[in-house]
Design a protein around this motif. Structure first.
Motif, PDB file in Angstrom:
ATOM      1  N   LEU A  96       0.802  -0.984  -0.086  1.00 56.53           N
ATOM      2  CA  LEU A  96      -0.213  -0.005   0.206  1.00 56.53           C
ATOM      3  C   LEU A  96       0.044   1.287  -0.362  1.00 56.53           C
ATOM      4  O   LEU A  96       0.581   2.082  -0.266  1.00 56.53           O
ATOM      5  CB  LEU A  96      -1.027  -0.067   1.638  1.00 56.53           C
ATOM      6  N   VAL A  97       1.390   1.228   0.631  1.00 54.59           N
ATOM      7  CA  VAL A  97       2.867   2.774   0.993  1.00 54.59           C
ATOM      8  C   VAL A  97       3.330   2.883  -0.698  1.00 54.59           C
ATOM      9  O   VAL A  97       3.450   3.923  -0.941  1.00 54.59           O
ATOM     10  CB  VAL A  97       4.152   2.569   1.779  1.00 54.59           C
ATOM     11  N   PHE A  98       4.327   1.397  -1.027  1.00 53.98           N
ATOM     12  CA  PHE A  98       4.481   1.397  -2.483  1.00 53.98           C
ATOM     13  C   PHE A  98       4.118   1.985  -3.215  1.00 53.98           C
ATOM     14  O   PHE A  98       4.057   2.786  -4.122  1.00 53.98           O
ATOM     15  CB  PHE A  98       5.360  -0.133  -2.987  1.00 53.98           C
ATOM     16  N   SER A  99       2.164   1.874  -3.527  1.00 54.77           N
ATOM     17  CA  SER A  99       0.937   2.191  -4.637  1.00 54.77           C
ATOM     18  C   SER A  99       1.005   3.306  -4.291  1.00 54.77           C
ATOM     19  O   SER A  99       0.883   4.753  -4.809  1.00 54.77           O
ATOM     20  CB  SER A  99       0.045   1.203  -4.153  1.00 54.77           C
ATOM     21  N   PHE A 100       1.254   4.029  -2.700  1.00 51.00           N
ATOM     22  CA  PHE A 100       0.778   6.350  -2.542  1.00 51.00           C
ATOM     23  C   PHE A 100       1.754   6.188  -3.348  1.00 51.00           C
ATOM     24  O   PHE A 100       2.410   7.677  -3.762  1.00 51.00           O
ATOM     25  CB  PHE A 100       0.862   5.870  -1.176  1.00 51.00           C
ATOM     26  N   LEU A 154       6.309   6.374   8.602  1.00 50.88           N
ATOM     27  CA  LEU A 154       6.309   6.675   7.375  1.00 50.88           C
ATOM     28  C   LEU A 154       5.097   7.614   6.623  1.00 50.88           C
ATOM     29  O   LEU A 154       5.997   8.610   5.664  1.00 50.88           O
ATOM     30  CB  LEU A 154       5.679   5.726   6.787  1.00 50.88           C
ATOM     31  N   VAL A 155       4.947   8.911   7.740  1.00 53.54           N
ATOM     32  CA  VAL A 155       4.299   9.675   6.931  1.00 53.54           C
ATOM     33  C   VAL A 155       5.438  10.967   7.200  1.00 53.54           C
ATOM     34  O   VAL A 155       5.020  12.003   6.290  1.00 53.54           O
ATOM     35  CB  VAL A 155       3.097   9.624   8.104  1.00 53.54           C
ATOM     36  N   ALA A 156       5.581  11.007   8.244  1.00 57.04           N
ATOM     37  CA  ALA A 156       6.748  11.697   8.559  1.00 57.04           C
ATOM     38  C   ALA A 156       8.141  11.695   7.151  1.00 57.04           C
ATOM     39  O   ALA A 156       8.553  12.862   6.976  1.00 57.04           O
ATOM     40  CB  ALA A 156       7.145  11.177  10.106  1.00 57.04           C
ATOM     41  N   ILE A 157       8.453  10.468   6.633  1.00 51.31           N
ATOM     42  CA  ILE A 157       9.390  10.564   6.139  1.00 51.31           C
ATOM     43  C   ILE A 157       9.105  10.544   4.813  1.00 51.31           C
ATOM     44  O   ILE A 157       9.871  11.284   3.672  1.00 51.31           O
ATOM     45  CB  ILE A 157       9.688   9.169   6.568  1.00 51.31           C
ATOM     46  N   ILE A 158       7.999  10.012   4.164  1.00 49.59           N
ATOM     47  CA  ILE A 158       7.862  10.678   3.174  1.00 49.59           C
ATOM     48  C   ILE A 158       7.578  12.001   3.173  1.00 49.59           C
ATOM     49  O   ILE A 158       7.089  12.711   1.887  1.00 49.59           O
ATOM     50  CB  ILE A 158       5.123  10.132   3.202  1.00 49.59           C
ATOM     51  N   ILE A 159       6.461  12.937   4.192  1.00 54.53           N
ATOM     52  CA  ILE A 159       6.655  14.476   3.638  1.00 54.53           C
ATOM     53  C   ILE A 159       7.464  15.276   3.845  1.00 54.53           C
ATOM     54  O   ILE A 159       7.430  15.998   2.903  1.00 54.53           O
ATOM     55  CB  ILE A 159       5.542  14.684   4.600  1.00 54.53           C
ATOM     56  N   ILE A 160       8.913  14.417   4.504  1.00 50.83           N
ATOM     57  CA  ILE A 160      10.210  15.264   4.588  1.00 50.83           C
ATOM     58  C   ILE A 160      10.834  15.312   3.310  1.00 50.83           C
ATOM     59  O   ILE A 160      11.300  16.399   2.953  1.00 50.83           O
ATOM     60  CB  ILE A 160      11.105  14.766   6.275  1.00 50.83           C
ATOM     61  N   SER A 161      10.610  14.340   2.600  1.00 53.01           N
ATOM     62  CA  SER A 161      11.309  13.853   1.523  1.00 53.01           C
ATOM     63  C   SER A 161      10.127  14.574   0.543  1.00 53.01           C
ATOM     64  O   SER A 161      11.129  15.080  -0.425  1.00 53.01           O
ATOM     65  CB  SER A 161      11.073  11.962   1.247  1.00 53.01           C
TER      66      SER A 161
END
Length: 530
Positions: free
Chosen positions: A304-308, A367-374
């Motif tokens: 799911l994370v990969f897809s998002f 995971l959300v923090a990593i995605i937002i920062i990236s």
């Protein structure tokens, strides 16, 4: 010396030989399959349309005759006699042969379609693909592709084996209705309507595929070629775009809130439809151990994370390369994604953290923090590809690993070895999203009556999602699991009526701390609090 009396026990396996009509059904069905095999080896038929019709009709007729002979001569109810005595349903030699053949077919379908007869560089189709040309020309006005062949065989399997499923579970109204629903959506929305729409709109780009698929199961929905096809598809294309987005953000959450993920996974989805019909004979092979459950949770949420992430990258690239086709800018998209992630995860933490495991909460926040920062770092560095990854490469990886290898090759090819819901349990991002909604924001649950449970284990054995249903039933605990697709087979096979699928108030839905069997709970006090 007198002969011994015949064994008439319902669990006996000595007298499980095939009847005359069962043999007749198998013979007719195999004739249809044999014609397809001849087509695969490029045998030339004098009248392709006639022989194609004979093949498909023979397969369906064979299934009907076999199913009627098998189940109509028995009392109404589920008959799973001999499942663990047969090679086909207990990982025997025949199961391995079927698994290898299915896997080989999927490998050829996805990566080597020329071996199925697909014409290349304008060449005419041959082999089994060419055998399907007459039906394809009739429905969509074009010669067949490997996907048309696959869609036709997929639909035939669901229709034929769906009829077998109906006869087997004919005593249970819920099973009858949901099986008819799956057959209807596969035949109409996944097969006939998209093909006919393409024929009626020959001058427009292709924009109609499986109408009931939605993101993230339909992982290509936001791909540039698909978005351009929708935007250039006139009023119908625009409708499909709006409808697809509404399915993701409005229709699906509302239906899941009222009915759980079963509205899609067991009533509409083609993957679930094939699993329930063609895969019904293998549902008892699903692993129900805690180790399998842990692996399932990590794998499906990783997909799911990969897809998002892949979808964010693809949309960002589309907005960067096609600003004239979009109503929002890439800057608005990025800020919208960040705001959505912050609000959504914040709301989950504030209102639903009691219903989530501690490891799930911290994993989600990390995971959300990593995605937002990236996203923000990459955006402000003016990188064309969000998350520092080329979106097209990311899409190729996802399409190969998840869209093809997992969902097709493993998801169906391994039915006879790992059970019929391998893809749904371990890889489907759609099941992951609907599962989270079902767990946290739904009225659906399976209620249990622990006082009536005799611990026979039928429910756990035949749960295709590998849920240890018996452990819940023994305690009288409601079953509220993200993975549960609400197929209702656990309730259908229960000899005591312990399990019941219900939609009710959210209050008291999750009762993991209530143990209704034992001496540590005053049952009258507990009932008075309800």
């Amino acid at each position: 010396m007198s002969k011994s009396a015949p064994n008439i026990s319902i669990v006996a396996h000595q007298n499980n030989g095939l009847t005359l009509f069962q043999k007749l059904g198998l013979a007719i069905g195999f004739i249809g399959l044999f014609i397809l095999i001849l087509a695969f080896f490029n045998v030339s038929f004098p009248n392709k349309t006639l022989w194609f019709s004979i093949s498909i009709i023979s397969i369906l007729l064979g299934i009907i005759i076999y199913a009627r002979s098998t189940y109509l001569n028995r009392p109404e109810g589920i008959s799973n006699n001999g499942l663990f005595h047969k090679s086909f349903t207990n990982k025997g030699v025949s199961a391995w042969i079927i698994g290898i053949l299915l896997t080989s077919f999927y490998v050829a379908l996805y990566w080597f379609p020329k071996y199925l007869g697909l014409g290349e560089n304008g060449e005419a189709n041959t082999g089994i693909v060419g055998f399907f040309d007459p039906l394809s020309l009739l429905l969509n006005g074009k010669i067949a592709s490997q996907w048309f062949v696959y869609g036709t065989l997929y639909t035939v399997a669901i229709l034929g084996l769906g009829y077998k499923f109906i006869l087997k579970y004919r005593h249970n109204k819920y099973q009858l209705v949901r099986t008819i629903s799956v057959m209807f959506f596969q035949l109409g929305f996944a097969f006939l309507i998209p093909e006919i729409l393409e024929k009626l709109n020959p001058g427009k780009e292709y924009f109609a595929k499986d109408l009931k698929n939605m993101w993230p199961l339909n992982y290509y929905f936001f791909n540039d070629w698909h978005l351009k096809g929708l935007l250039n598809g006139g009023n119908l294309g625009l409708f499909m775009l709006v409808f697809g987005i509404a399915m993701i953000f409005i229709i699906s959450p509302i239906l899941t809130y009222f009915y759980g993920k079963r509205w899609y996974c067991s009533w509409v989805c083609g993957c679930g439809g094939l699993a329930e019909t063609a895969g019904d004979s293998f549902r008892h092979l699903s692993n129900s151990t805690k180790k399998a459950w842990k692996i399932e949770r990590w794998m499906i949420h990783s997909v799911l994370v990969f897809s998002f992430v892949m979808t964010i990258a693809v949309i960002f690239t589309f907005l960067s390369n096609n600003p004239e086709l979009s109503i929002i800018t890439k800057s608005q998209f990025i800020y919208g994604i960040v705001i959505f992630l912050v609000v959504f995860t914040g709301a989950l933490y504030i209102f639903k953290r009691k219903d989530m495991d501690t490891d799930a909460i911290y994993t989600m926040l990390t995971l959300v923090a990593i995605i937002i920062i990236s996203i923000l770092i990459n955006y402000f560095s003016n990188n064309q590809n969000i998350l520092f990854i080329d979106s097209y490469k990311l899409r190729e990886w996802y399409g190969f690993a998840i869209g093809s290898a997992f969902s097709g090759v493993v998801g169906v090819g391994f039915y006879p070895l790992l059970g019929n819901r391998v893809w749904c349990r371990f890889g489907c991002p759609m099941a992951a999203i609907l599962g989270l909604q079902q767990r946290l924001f739904s009225k659906f649950r399976i209620t249990t009556n622990g006082g009536q449970c005799i611990s026979c284990g039928n429910c756990t054995t035949h749960c295709e999602m590998g849920i240890d249903v018996r452990s819940y039933a023994q305690k009288g605990e409601n079953i509220v699991r993200s993975s549960c697709v609400g197929c209702g087979i656990c309730s259908a096979v229960c000899p005591r009526g312990v399990l019941k699928l219900e939609n009710g108030n959210e209050e008291g839905r999750i009762n993991a701390n209530e143990i209704l069997l034992g001496n540590d709970v005053n049952l009258m006090d507990l009932l008075n609090k309800k």
